[in-house]
Design a protein around this motif. Structure first.
Motif, PDB file in Angstrom:
ATOM      1  N   MET A 182       0.831  -1.200   0.000  1.00  0.00           N
ATOM      2  CA  MET A 182       0.000   0.000   0.000  1.00  0.00           C
ATOM      3  C   MET A 182       0.872   1.258   0.000  1.00  0.00           C
ATOM      4  SD  MET A 182      -3.211   0.922  -0.017  1.00  0.00           S
ATOM      5  CE  MET A 182      -4.154  -0.416   0.700  1.00  0.00           C
ATOM      6  N   ARG A 183       1.904   1.276   0.826  1.00  0.00           N
ATOM      7  CA  ARG A 183       2.792   2.435   0.875  1.00  0.00           C
ATOM      8  C   ARG A 183       3.547   2.606  -0.441  1.00  0.00           C
ATOM      9  NH1 ARG A 183       3.677   4.605   5.910  1.00  0.00           N
ATOM     10  NH2 ARG A 183       2.713   3.462   7.640  1.00  0.00           N
ATOM     11  N   PHE A 184       3.953   1.491  -1.014  1.00  0.00           N
ATOM     12  CA  PHE A 184       4.673   1.568  -2.284  1.00  0.00           C
ATOM     13  C   PHE A 184       3.778   2.161  -3.372  1.00  0.00           C
ATOM     14  CE2 PHE A 184       5.720  -0.463  -6.367  1.00  0.00           C
ATOM     15  CZ  PHE A 184       7.014   0.002  -6.533  1.00  0.00           C
ATOM     16  N   LYS A 198     -13.606   0.608   1.280  1.00  0.00           N
ATOM     17  CA  LYS A 198     -12.962   0.094   2.491  1.00  0.00           C
ATOM     18  C   LYS A 198     -11.443   0.143   2.361  1.00  0.00           C
ATOM     19  CE  LYS A 198     -16.677  -3.010   3.988  1.00  0.00           C
ATOM     20  NZ  LYS A 198     -17.059  -4.422   4.277  1.00  0.00           N
ATOM     21  N   VAL A 199     -10.950  -0.161   1.171  1.00  0.00           N
ATOM     22  CA  VAL A 199      -9.503  -0.095   0.953  1.00  0.00           C
ATOM     23  C   VAL A 199      -9.017   1.342   1.082  1.00  0.00           C
ATOM     24  CG1 VAL A 199      -7.675  -0.434  -0.747  1.00  0.00           C
ATOM     25  CG2 VAL A 199      -9.467  -2.149  -0.498  1.00  0.00           C
ATOM     26  N   LEU A 232     -12.972  -6.903  -8.048  1.00  0.00           N
ATOM     27  CA  LEU A 232     -12.065  -5.780  -8.277  1.00  0.00           C
ATOM     28  C   LEU A 232     -12.817  -4.482  -8.562  1.00  0.00           C
ATOM     29  CD1 LEU A 232      -9.324  -7.517 -10.456  1.00  0.00           C
ATOM     30  CD2 LEU A 232      -9.337  -7.126  -7.989  1.00  0.00           C
ATOM     31  N   GLU A 233     -14.083  -4.575  -8.939  1.00  0.00           N
ATOM     32  CA  GLU A 233     -14.884  -3.386  -9.216  1.00  0.00           C
ATOM     33  C   GLU A 233     -15.987  -3.190  -8.178  1.00  0.00           C
ATOM     34  OE1 GLU A 233     -16.309  -3.667 -13.184  1.00  0.00           O
ATOM     35  OE2 GLU A 233     -14.324  -3.543 -14.097  1.00  0.00           O
ATOM     36  N   ASN A 234     -15.861  -3.849  -7.060  1.00  0.00           N
ATOM     37  CA  ASN A 234     -16.837  -3.703  -5.984  1.00  0.00           C
ATOM     38  C   ASN A 234     -16.598  -2.366  -5.280  1.00  0.00           C
ATOM     39  OD1 ASN A 234     -18.219  -3.879  -3.453  1.00  0.00           O
ATOM     40  ND2 ASN A 234     -18.299  -6.105  -3.709  1.00  0.00           N
ATOM     41  N   ARG A 235     -17.531  -1.430  -5.434  1.00  0.00           N
ATOM     42  CA  ARG A 235     -17.341  -0.091  -4.885  1.00  0.00           C
ATOM     43  C   ARG A 235     -17.223  -0.113  -3.362  1.00  0.00           C
ATOM     44  NH1 ARG A 235     -15.011   2.941  -7.918  1.00  0.00           N
ATOM     45  NH2 ARG A 235     -15.497   4.520  -6.341  1.00  0.00           N
ATOM     46  N   PHE A 264      -8.967   2.206   4.668  1.00  0.00           N
ATOM     47  CA  PHE A 264      -7.832   1.537   5.307  1.00  0.00           C
ATOM     48  C   PHE A 264      -6.527   2.276   5.005  1.00  0.00           C
ATOM     49  CE2 PHE A 264      -4.291  -1.438   4.679  1.00  0.00           C
ATOM     50  CZ  PHE A 264      -4.131  -1.894   5.979  1.00  0.00           C
ATOM     51  N   GLU A 265      -6.402   2.745   3.761  1.00  0.00           N
ATOM     52  CA  GLU A 265      -5.184   3.469   3.386  1.00  0.00           C
ATOM     53  C   GLU A 265      -5.034   4.745   4.213  1.00  0.00           C
ATOM     54  OE1 GLU A 265      -3.077   5.430  -0.579  1.00  0.00           O
ATOM     55  OE2 GLU A 265      -5.111   4.614  -0.664  1.00  0.00           O
ATOM     56  N   LYS A 266      -6.138   5.465   4.396  1.00  0.00           N
ATOM     57  CA  LYS A 266      -6.073   6.708   5.174  1.00  0.00           C
ATOM     58  C   LYS A 266      -5.718   6.431   6.630  1.00  0.00           C
ATOM     59  CE  LYS A 266      -9.420   9.173   2.293  1.00  0.00           C
ATOM     60  NZ  LYS A 266     -10.755   9.829   2.256  1.00  0.00           N
ATOM     61  N   THR A 267      -6.401   5.470   7.232  1.00  0.00           N
ATOM     62  CA  THR A 267      -6.140   5.168   8.643  1.00  0.00           C
ATOM     63  C   THR A 267      -4.765   4.549   8.835  1.00  0.00           C
ATOM     64  OG1 THR A 267      -7.242   3.022   8.361  1.00  0.00           O
ATOM     65  CG2 THR A 267      -8.577   4.855   9.160  1.00  0.00           C
ATOM     66  N   ASP A 268      -4.300   3.808   7.839  1.00  0.00           N
ATOM     67  CA  ASP A 268      -2.991   3.166   7.962  1.00  0.00           C
ATOM     68  C   ASP A 268      -1.877   4.199   7.992  1.00  0.00           C
ATOM     69  OD1 ASP A 268      -1.279   0.704   7.871  1.00  0.00           O
ATOM     70  OD2 ASP A 268      -0.596   1.665   6.028  1.00  0.00           O
TER      71      ASP A 268
END
Length: 207
Positions: free
Chosen positions: A1-3, A96-97, A88-91, A100-104
């Protein structure tokens, strides 16, 4: 995710630099004709399109390499991974991803040791143990099946031998009955011959 995030930030900076370069190199006059504006926008479109396309291709190739590494590690531990392209196209999942990226990034967590550095996890141990148990059960079932097949072959062979003996006994009985009939006929002929001889002798004596 960071990469992925770092690559995305670099791509956005590249696109921003394209606009800044246009501003500094072309927007030096106060007025422009329609053709000049169209020319500048067309040139900017080509540059931005090339940058975005290159980044999309690079992202796709990076994802392929990442999936290849994951599947290779899974194969080493006899795991079966399955993917659902429709997800892969599930909104909802994509949101959620993103969350997760923001909170991570706001609350960074300690990194987990990779499998090849920290050893086999408990989940992998359970999967391997389950696979070995399944293999043992399959081998035992195969052994039992072969035993049953061997017993069936023995029964079939014995049945064939019994049928052969029954055929032999029937043939001998038929030969014996024919022999008895032949002996009875011979005895009858012999008796008739003896009677004929006795009658002939009696007639001869009378004369």
């Amino acid at each position: 995710m960071r990469f992925a995030r770092s690559k995305r930030v670099m791509s956005l900076k590249t696109i921003d630099s394209c606009f800044e370069e246009l501003k500094e190199s072309r927007l030096v006059e106060e007025t422009f004709t329609v053709d000049e504006v169209r020319e500048m926008l067309d040139g900017l479109q080509v540059v931005v399109r090339g940058e975005v396309e290159m980044e999309l291709i690079n992202t796709a190739h990076t994802n392929v390499l990442l999936l290849r590494q994951l599947f290779s590690q899974a194969e080493k531990f006899y795991l079966r991974l399955q993917s659902d392209i429709s997800e892969l196209e599930n909104r909802e999942l994509l949101e959620k991803v993103a969350h997760f990226e923001k909170t991570d990034f706001k609350n960074p967590k300690p990194k987990l040791a990779p499998l090849n550095e920290g050893g086999i996890s408990e989940l992998l141990q359970k999967e391997i143990s389950s696979a070995l148990d399944e293999k043992t059960r399959a081998e035992r079932a195969l052994k039992d099946l072969r035993k049953v097949q061997d017993e069936q072959q023995i029964v079939t062979h014995q049945s064939q031998e019994l049928n052969s003996l029954e055929d032999t006994v029937a043939a001998l009985r038929e030969d014996y009955e024919r022999s008895l009939c032949a002996n009875a006929a011979s005895q009858k002929d012999l008796q008739e011959n003896l009677i004929s001889l006795a009658l002939a002798e009696k007639v001869f004596t009378t004369q």
